[in-house]
Design a protein around this motif. Structure first.
Motif, PDB file in Angstrom:
ATOM      1  N   TYR A 188       8.637  31.358  26.783  1.00  0.00           N
ATOM      2  CA  TYR A 188       8.733  32.624  25.742  1.00  0.00           C
ATOM      3  C   TYR A 188       9.340  32.294  24.559  1.00  0.00           C
ATOM      4  O   TYR A 188       9.148  32.473  23.486  1.00  0.00           O
ATOM      5  CB  TYR A 188       9.479  33.846  26.589  1.00  0.00           C
ATOM      6  N   GLU A 189      10.700  31.347  24.611  1.00  0.00           N
ATOM      7  CA  GLU A 189      11.327  30.876  23.608  1.00  0.00           C
ATOM      8  C   GLU A 189      10.268  29.942  22.543  1.00  0.00           C
ATOM      9  O   GLU A 189      10.325  30.479  21.204  1.00  0.00           O
ATOM     10  CB  GLU A 189      12.426  29.949  23.933  1.00  0.00           C
ATOM     11  N   LEU A 190       9.574  29.033  23.325  1.00  0.00           N
ATOM     12  CA  LEU A 190       8.566  28.632  22.293  1.00  0.00           C
ATOM     13  C   LEU A 190       7.463  29.257  21.534  1.00  0.00           C
ATOM     14  O   LEU A 190       7.077  29.278  20.720  1.00  0.00           O
ATOM     15  CB  LEU A 190       8.071  27.339  22.919  1.00  0.00           C
ATOM     16  N   ILE A 191       7.175  30.287  22.372  1.00  0.00           N
ATOM     17  CA  ILE A 191       6.024  31.377  21.764  1.00  0.00           C
ATOM     18  C   ILE A 191       6.631  32.108  20.536  1.00  0.00           C
ATOM     19  O   ILE A 191       6.129  32.235  19.433  1.00  0.00           O
ATOM     20  CB  ILE A 191       5.461  32.161  22.633  1.00  0.00           C
ATOM     21  N   CYS A 192       7.858  32.463  20.792  1.00  0.00           N
ATOM     22  CA  CYS A 192       8.617  33.087  19.693  1.00  0.00           C
ATOM     23  C   CYS A 192       8.754  32.296  18.535  1.00  0.00           C
ATOM     24  O   CYS A 192       8.785  32.931  17.325  1.00  0.00           O
ATOM     25  CB  CYS A 192       9.938  33.796  20.153  1.00  0.00           C
ATOM     26  N   LEU A 193       9.023  30.901  19.020  1.00  0.00           N
ATOM     27  CA  LEU A 193       9.477  30.288  17.618  1.00  0.00           C
ATOM     28  C   LEU A 193       8.052  29.845  16.946  1.00  0.00           C
ATOM     29  O   LEU A 193       8.047  30.077  15.574  1.00  0.00           O
ATOM     30  CB  LEU A 193       9.765  28.862  18.336  1.00  0.00           C
ATOM     31  N   ALA A 194       6.942  29.945  17.853  1.00  0.00           N
ATOM     32  CA  ALA A 194       5.729  29.755  16.863  1.00  0.00           C
ATOM     33  C   ALA A 194       5.500  31.041  15.987  1.00  0.00           C
ATOM     34  O   ALA A 194       4.781  30.784  14.807  1.00  0.00           O
ATOM     35  CB  ALA A 194       4.552  29.543  17.749  1.00  0.00           C
ATOM     36  N   LEU A 195       5.754  32.013  16.636  1.00  0.00           N
ATOM     37  CA  LEU A 195       5.335  33.326  15.680  1.00  0.00           C
ATOM     38  C   LEU A 195       6.360  33.345  14.559  1.00  0.00           C
ATOM     39  O   LEU A 195       5.723  34.017  13.480  1.00  0.00           O
ATOM     40  CB  LEU A 195       5.655  34.734  16.644  1.00  0.00           C
ATOM     41  N   LEU A 196       7.506  32.836  14.372  1.00  0.00           N
ATOM     42  CA  LEU A 196       8.445  32.718  13.368  1.00  0.00           C
ATOM     43  C   LEU A 196       8.170  31.604  12.556  1.00  0.00           C
ATOM     44  O   LEU A 196       8.503  31.866  11.140  1.00  0.00           O
ATOM     45  CB  LEU A 196       9.814  32.583  13.813  1.00  0.00           C
ATOM     46  N   VAL A 197       7.609  30.670  12.819  1.00  0.00           N
ATOM     47  CA  VAL A 197       7.378  29.560  11.774  1.00  0.00           C
ATOM     48  C   VAL A 197       6.057  29.506  11.059  1.00  0.00           C
ATOM     49  O   VAL A 197       5.890  29.182  10.181  1.00  0.00           O
ATOM     50  CB  VAL A 197       7.463  28.168  12.729  1.00  0.00           C
ATOM     51  N   HIS A 198       4.859  29.897  11.863  1.00  0.00           N
ATOM     52  CA  HIS A 198       3.505  29.981  11.192  1.00  0.00           C
ATOM     53  C   HIS A 198       3.410  31.364  10.448  1.00  0.00           C
ATOM     54  O   HIS A 198       3.159  32.406  10.945  1.00  0.00           O
ATOM     55  CB  HIS A 198       2.363  29.766  12.423  1.00  0.00           C
ATOM     56  N   TRP A 199       3.396  31.213   8.843  1.00  0.00           N
ATOM     57  CA  TRP A 199       3.043  32.296   8.352  1.00  0.00           C
ATOM     58  C   TRP A 199       2.136  32.047   7.018  1.00  0.00           C
ATOM     59  O   TRP A 199       1.966  30.667   7.029  1.00  0.00           O
ATOM     60  CB  TRP A 199       4.463  32.602   7.395  1.00  0.00           C
ATOM     61  N   PRO A 200       1.359  33.033   6.669  1.00  0.00           N
ATOM     62  CA  PRO A 200       0.317  32.827   5.627  1.00  0.00           C
ATOM     63  C   PRO A 200       1.042  32.087   4.283  1.00  0.00           C
ATOM     64  O   PRO A 200       2.127  32.676   3.973  1.00  0.00           O
ATOM     65  CB  PRO A 200      -0.191  34.060   5.280  1.00  0.00           C
ATOM     66  N   GLY A 201       0.477  31.538   3.585  1.00  0.00           N
ATOM     67  CA  GLY A 201       0.988  30.839   2.283  1.00  0.00           C
ATOM     68  C   GLY A 201       1.171  32.254   1.084  1.00  0.00           C
ATOM     69  O   GLY A 201       1.984  31.958   0.397  1.00  0.00           O
TER      70      GLY A 201
END
Length: 55
Positions: A12-25
């Motif tokens: 779950y921590e890794l999933i949340c990290l992915a949601l925080l790191v991947h953003w539109p430019g």
């Protein structure tokens, strides 16, 4: 007693990290992810969202 984080919590921590790191430019259509440079929404974000919904 082990101090290691249980596997479901770590996932779950890794999933949340992915949601925080991947953003539109940008907010414009056709933008790319700032992390992986793939078209937005990127496959990593889609996968993280689906996994989070599975919890």
């Amino acid at each position: 007693m082990s101090s290691a984080v249980p596997e479901p919590v770590r996932l779950y921590e890794l999933i949340c990290l992915a949601l925080l790191v991947h953003w539109p430019g940008s907010a414009r259509p056709g933008s790319r992810c700032t992390q992986c440079e793939q078209p937005w929404p990127c496959p990593q974000l889609r996968l993280a969202y689906r996994l989070r919904e599975g919890f």
